[in-house]
Write an enzyme that holds these catalytic residues in place. Structure first.
Site, mmCIF file in Angstrom:
data_model
loop_
_atom_site.group_PDB
_atom_site.id
_atom_site.type_symbol
_atom_site.label_atom_id
_atom_site.label_comp_id
_atom_site.label_asym_id
_atom_site.label_seq_id
_atom_site.Cartn_x
_atom_site.Cartn_y
_atom_site.Cartn_z
ATOM 1 N N TYR A 147 -48.066 2.655 -23.329
ATOM 2 C CA TYR A 147 -48.931 3.739 -23.667
ATOM 3 C C TYR A 147 -50.173 3.008 -24.222
ATOM 4 C CZ TYR A 147 -44.852 6.608 -22.979
ATOM 5 O OH TYR A 147 -43.802 7.110 -22.280
ATOM 6 N N ASN A 155 -48.088 15.735 -16.558
ATOM 7 C CA ASN A 155 -48.777 14.991 -15.255
ATOM 8 C C ASN A 155 -48.488 15.736 -13.929
ATOM 9 O OD1 ASN A 155 -49.342 13.494 -13.045
ATOM 10 N ND2 ASN A 155 -47.682 11.924 -13.341
ATOM 11 N N CYS A 188 -45.776 8.012 -13.819
ATOM 12 C CA CYS A 188 -45.915 8.146 -15.198
ATOM 13 C C CYS A 188 -44.614 7.592 -15.828
ATOM 14 C CB CYS A 188 -45.972 9.676 -15.601
ATOM 15 S SG CYS A 188 -44.801 10.754 -14.714
ATOM 16 N N HIS A 189 -43.744 7.169 -14.785
ATOM 17 C CA HIS A 189 -42.225 6.891 -15.304
ATOM 18 C C HIS A 189 -42.519 5.084 -15.550
ATOM 19 C CE1 HIS A 189 -42.480 6.199 -10.843
ATOM 20 N NE2 HIS A 189 -41.870 4.894 -10.993
ATOM 21 N N GLU A 249 -28.873 -2.759 -22.415
ATOM 22 C CA GLU A 249 -28.209 -1.534 -23.014
ATOM 23 C C GLU A 249 -28.869 -0.829 -24.059
ATOM 24 O OE1 GLU A 249 -26.811 -4.613 -22.609
ATOM 25 O OE2 GLU A 249 -25.875 -3.794 -20.906
#
Length: 121
Positions: free
Chosen positions: A40, A62, A70-71, A108
């Site tokens: 970002y 979006n 956007c992912h 993880e």
DNA sequence: CGTCCTGGGAACG
DNA sequence: CGTTCCCAGGACG
């Protein structure tokens, strides 16, 4: 078969109901290729904005998803960030799957496992 | 215009 | 790692 990047780019640029800010965010994001991610903060800097949070707000709604990836935007600390207005839950899970499908592994803790995947403009 | 809420981030302990 | 403060945009009144 998907349309050319230029056409998509043009569609985004031509959308009049979008604010100049959001348009800039989406266009800058189109430069990030599959298999790579950005943050970002980096996106914000790219468009000359001092607030990464503002970028998050733009991605939050979006209208071009998932064409405008956007992912592929994660947090500066390599955390997964949010997706579709959520910080945890089903949407986030979807985001992880999308990234993994593009070859972007997360550990993880849900953090980016390979920092080298970060796209540098 | 004032106010509040963000998908963030950097600084600090 | 948790806390705290800060940035700026958009929704709402």
């Amino acid at each position: 078969m998907e349309r050319s990047k230029t056409e998509l780019r043009r569609r985004v640029a031509g959308d009049g109901h979008l604010s100049a800010f959001r348009r800039a965010v989406y266009l800058a994001l189109l430069e990030v290729p599959p298999g790579r991610v950005t943050t970002y903060g980096l996106l914000a800097r790219r468009i000359g904005c001092a607030s990464a949070r503002a970028v998050g707000g733009a991605l939050r709604e979006n209208p071009f998803a998932p064409e405008v990836p956007c992912h592929r935007v994660i947090a500066s600390d390599l955390g997964i960030g949010g997706f579709a207005g959520q910080t945890r839950g089903a949407e986030i899970r979807r985001k992880v799957l999308l990234l993994r499908a593009e070859g972007v592994p997360l550990d993880e803790g849900g953090r980016l496992a390979e920092p080298g995947r970060i796209w540098t403009y």
